[in-house]
Design a protein around this motif. Structure first.
Motif, short mmCIF file in Angstrom:
data_model
loop_
_atom_site.label_atom_id
_atom_site.label_comp_id
_atom_site.label_asym_id
_atom_site.label_seq_id
_atom_site.Cartn_x
_atom_site.Cartn_y
_atom_site.Cartn_z
N ASN A 229 0.83 -1.20 0.00
CA ASN A 229 0.00 0.00 0.00
C ASN A 229 0.86 1.26 0.00
O ASN A 229 0.57 2.23 -0.71
CB ASN A 229 -0.93 -0.01 1.21
CG ASN A 229 -1.82 1.22 1.28
OD1 ASN A 229 -1.58 2.13 2.09
ND2 ASN A 229 -2.84 1.25 0.46
N LEU A 230 1.93 1.24 0.80
CA LEU A 230 2.86 2.38 0.85
C LEU A 230 3.43 2.67 -0.52
O LEU A 230 3.42 3.82 -0.99
CB LEU A 230 3.97 2.07 1.86
CG LEU A 230 5.17 3.02 1.90
CD1 LEU A 230 4.74 4.40 2.36
CD2 LEU A 230 6.26 2.47 2.82
N GLU A 231 3.94 1.63 -1.18
CA GLU A 231 4.59 1.82 -2.48
C GLU A 231 3.58 2.11 -3.59
O GLU A 231 3.92 2.77 -4.58
CB GLU A 231 5.44 0.61 -2.81
CG GLU A 231 6.63 0.45 -1.86
CD GLU A 231 7.55 -0.70 -2.25
OE1 GLU A 231 7.14 -1.55 -3.06
OE2 GLU A 231 8.68 -0.74 -1.72
N SER A 232 2.36 1.64 -3.45
CA SER A 232 1.35 1.94 -4.47
C SER A 232 0.97 3.42 -4.44
O SER A 232 0.60 3.99 -5.46
CB SER A 232 0.10 1.08 -4.27
OG SER A 232 -0.59 1.44 -3.07
N LYS A 233 1.08 4.05 -3.25
CA LYS A 233 0.73 5.47 -3.12
C LYS A 233 1.92 6.39 -3.37
O LYS A 233 1.75 7.46 -3.96
CB LYS A 233 0.15 5.73 -1.73
CG LYS A 233 -1.22 5.11 -1.51
CD LYS A 233 -1.79 5.49 -0.16
CE LYS A 233 -3.19 4.92 0.03
NZ LYS A 233 -3.78 5.30 1.35
N ALA A 262 8.90 3.65 9.21
CA ALA A 262 9.51 2.49 9.86
C ALA A 262 8.75 1.24 9.41
O ALA A 262 7.53 1.16 9.58
CB ALA A 262 9.45 2.64 11.38
N VAL A 263 9.47 0.29 8.84
CA VAL A 263 8.83 -0.90 8.28
C VAL A 263 9.39 -2.15 8.95
O VAL A 263 10.60 -2.33 9.04
CB VAL A 263 9.03 -0.98 6.75
CG1 VAL A 263 8.55 -2.33 6.21
CG2 VAL A 263 8.29 0.16 6.06
N ALA A 264 8.49 -2.99 9.42
CA ALA A 264 8.84 -4.29 9.97
C ALA A 264 7.66 -5.22 9.74
O ALA A 264 6.51 -4.78 9.72
CB ALA A 264 9.16 -4.19 11.47
N ASP A 265 7.95 -6.48 9.55
CA ASP A 265 6.88 -7.45 9.30
C ASP A 265 5.98 -7.03 8.16
O ASP A 265 4.75 -7.20 8.18
CB ASP A 265 6.05 -7.69 10.57
CG ASP A 265 6.86 -8.32 11.69
OD1 ASP A 265 7.84 -9.02 11.38
OD2 ASP A 265 6.52 -8.09 12.86
N ASN A 266 6.58 -6.39 7.16
CA ASN A 266 5.89 -6.00 5.92
C ASN A 266 4.78 -4.97 6.16
O ASN A 266 3.83 -4.89 5.40
CB ASN A 266 5.30 -7.23 5.23
CG ASN A 266 5.03 -6.98 3.76
OD1 ASN A 266 5.83 -6.34 3.06
ND2 ASN A 266 3.90 -7.46 3.26
N LYS A 267 4.93 -4.16 7.21
CA LYS A 267 3.94 -3.12 7.46
C LYS A 267 4.61 -1.89 8.07
O LYS A 267 5.73 -1.96 8.59
CB LYS A 267 2.83 -3.63 8.38
CG LYS A 267 3.32 -4.00 9.78
CD LYS A 267 2.18 -4.54 10.63
CE LYS A 267 2.69 -4.94 12.02
NZ LYS A 267 1.59 -5.51 12.85
#
Length: 475
Positions: A229-233, A262-267
């Motif tokens: 979602n982060l990269e799609s936006k 901050a990204v961990a566990d794919n979120k």
């Protein structure tokens, strides 16, 4: 559903349910009977109770009982009164306690009520009279005035006589009495005011702005968003930085602004930025809130150790700019508590240090943009090497000075790496945990700040070794 009063066509209570207490002892499923085993034929409020059931106002407890003599609390009564007039009052759907929207509307209307957990105290008849008076007359009153008004208008009768004392204002209000009050108010309003308790001026209470840390967004991205979602936006990050923590930083440098996720566990488990107009939600905003408006005089504060606070799953760190007149919030860090911990690594990691060098470079440029400089710095491998060697030298030999122990100045060290300059400068620091803290320390120190915001500089190299930090600027 029946319409009780044809002249208004107002659908009675729109299936109003008598709101229950937090103990949730009542059942909300629909009932098909208007006879309760505990409401005998000779009960004084039997007809009113059955009317309430027919109109969908009240229900039993699931065991064919109404419990007419049980106490009703303030919130339950308030909900009855408000929901009786859906064309006049509109409340939002609660995501917290069920009574939150009713208390919000009461506050907006300046009703006299106790803003506290309704299950912790008794709701008296006099308080009910005051709420009814508030709703009808849209002004405050003492319980004496409110009760006498209700008695004079036929909205209430006393328990022993039609007087203030006979009304028994300090007796606890029962469920049967509450339904009777609402029934009489509803009839009064339809007879006297064409069905509008607010004289045709509908009141809508909006959901209060969510200022919790969980509501904070950065660049339109919410906490707990997936990387997809982060990269799609926002697209692919400008860079991904390793840290000593259990998360990585996904860095976006967009039009001079610096956004970190901050990204961990794919979120997304946290945010950081020092840029203006990138955060939404929460209590505080960069460049808006002041230190004096947040930090009490008794609380410890320094330029690089932030003011911190926690709410449920998240903690926030607020850094201030002490060189602005009001000491405005300068940067904000939000991290989920479960991820605010170190990985098992040594005190020094070359990979993390290299990434912190780039992090310092990015934050430096975002400060320049934030303060109106038109020139953003370019990365210099030569300055990176001279800065790194000085940080390592200070760490290895345990000193902290701009001049090396061999007597060389910062400028001689830069020249040794082949740098030709018209002007140059150096910042050094030690002991800070990471790039965010060291940048807050530098921006709050006049001399270091001057180097960061020097418009003549065009290039920067950063060197990090252990907890020693060096910036070499030049033009």
């Amino acid at each position: 559903m029946k319409h009780l009063f044809k002249k208004t066509g107002l659908s009675l209570f729109l299936s109003l349910v008598l709101m229950m207490s937090l103990a949730q002892t009542m059942v909300f499923a629909a009932t098909s009977t208007t006879s309760f085993s505990d409401v005998p034929a000779n009960h004084w409020a039997k007809e009113t109770i059955e009317w309430g059931v027919e109109q969908g106002i009240i229900q039993g407890d699931g065991n064919n009982r109404f419990r007419p003599n049980d106490a009703i609390n303030q919130a339950e009564f308030m909900a009855l009164l408000i929901r009786a007039f859906p064309n006049d009052y509109e409340v939002y759907k609660s995501t917290g306690t069920w009574y939150e929207p009713y208390y919000s509307l009461a506050k907006q209307l300046n009703w006299q009520y106790k803003h506290s957990d309704p299950t912790k105290w008794s709701f008296e008849r006099g308080l009910a009279a005051t709420l009814i008076y508030n709703a009808l007359e849209q002004k405050d009153a003492t319980s004496n005035v409110a009760i006498n008004h209700l008695l004079s208008q036929g909205l209430a009768t006393g328990k022993t006589s039609n007087t203030y004392d006979g009304f028994q204002p300090f007796d606890t209000l029962t469920r049967a009495e509450a339904v009777t009050f609402v029934y009489r108010v509803y009839n009064y309003v339809n007879d006297k005011r064409d069905g509008s308790i607010t004289d045709g001026r509908p009141v809508k209470v909006e959901r209060p702005a969510d200022t919790s840390l969980a509501s904070v967004t950065l660049g339109g991205i919410e906490l707990e968003s997936t990387v997809k979602n982060l990269e799609s936006k926002l697209g692919k990050p400008s860079r991904i930085l390793k840290t000593y923590y259990v998360y990585d930083w996904y860095v976006y440098n967009i039009d001079g602004k610096h956004l970190r996720y901050a990204v961990a566990d794919n979120k997304v488990v946290g945010f950081y930025s020092n840029s203006l107009d990138v955060f939404s939600g929460g209590k505080y905003q960069i460049g808006v809130n002041t230190r004096n408006g947040i930090v009490k005089d008794t609380q410890y504060y320094s330029s690089y150790k932030p003011f911190t606070y926690s709410e449920n799953k998240y903690s926030a760190s607020l850094y201030f700019d002490t060189h602005t007149p009001k000491q405005l919030v300068d940067s904000i860090l939000v991290i989920a508590n479960d991820y605010d911990r170190y990985t098992v690594v040594s005190e020094y990691s070359s990979a993390v240090s290299k990434d912190m060098e780039l992090g310092i470079f990015d934050i430096t440029n975002s400060y320049r943009y934030k303060h109106g400089l038109t020139t953003l710095l370019e990365w210099s491998d030569q300055a990176n090497k001279s800065a790194y060697l000085h940080s390592k030298d200070m760490s290895d030999k345990r000193y902290f000075e701009h001049a090396s122990l061999d007597g060389r100045s910062p400028f001689e060290r830069m020249e040794a790496q082949g740098i030709e300059y018209f002007s140059a400068g150096e910042n050094i620091a030690m002991g800070y945990l990471d790039d965010i803290q060291v940048m807050s320390g530098w921006i709050n120190s006049y001399g270091h700040r001057s180097n960061i915001l020097e418009e003549r500089y065009t290039h920067l190299g950063v060197g990090v070794y252990a907890r020693y930090y060096t910036q070499n600027f030049y033009r």
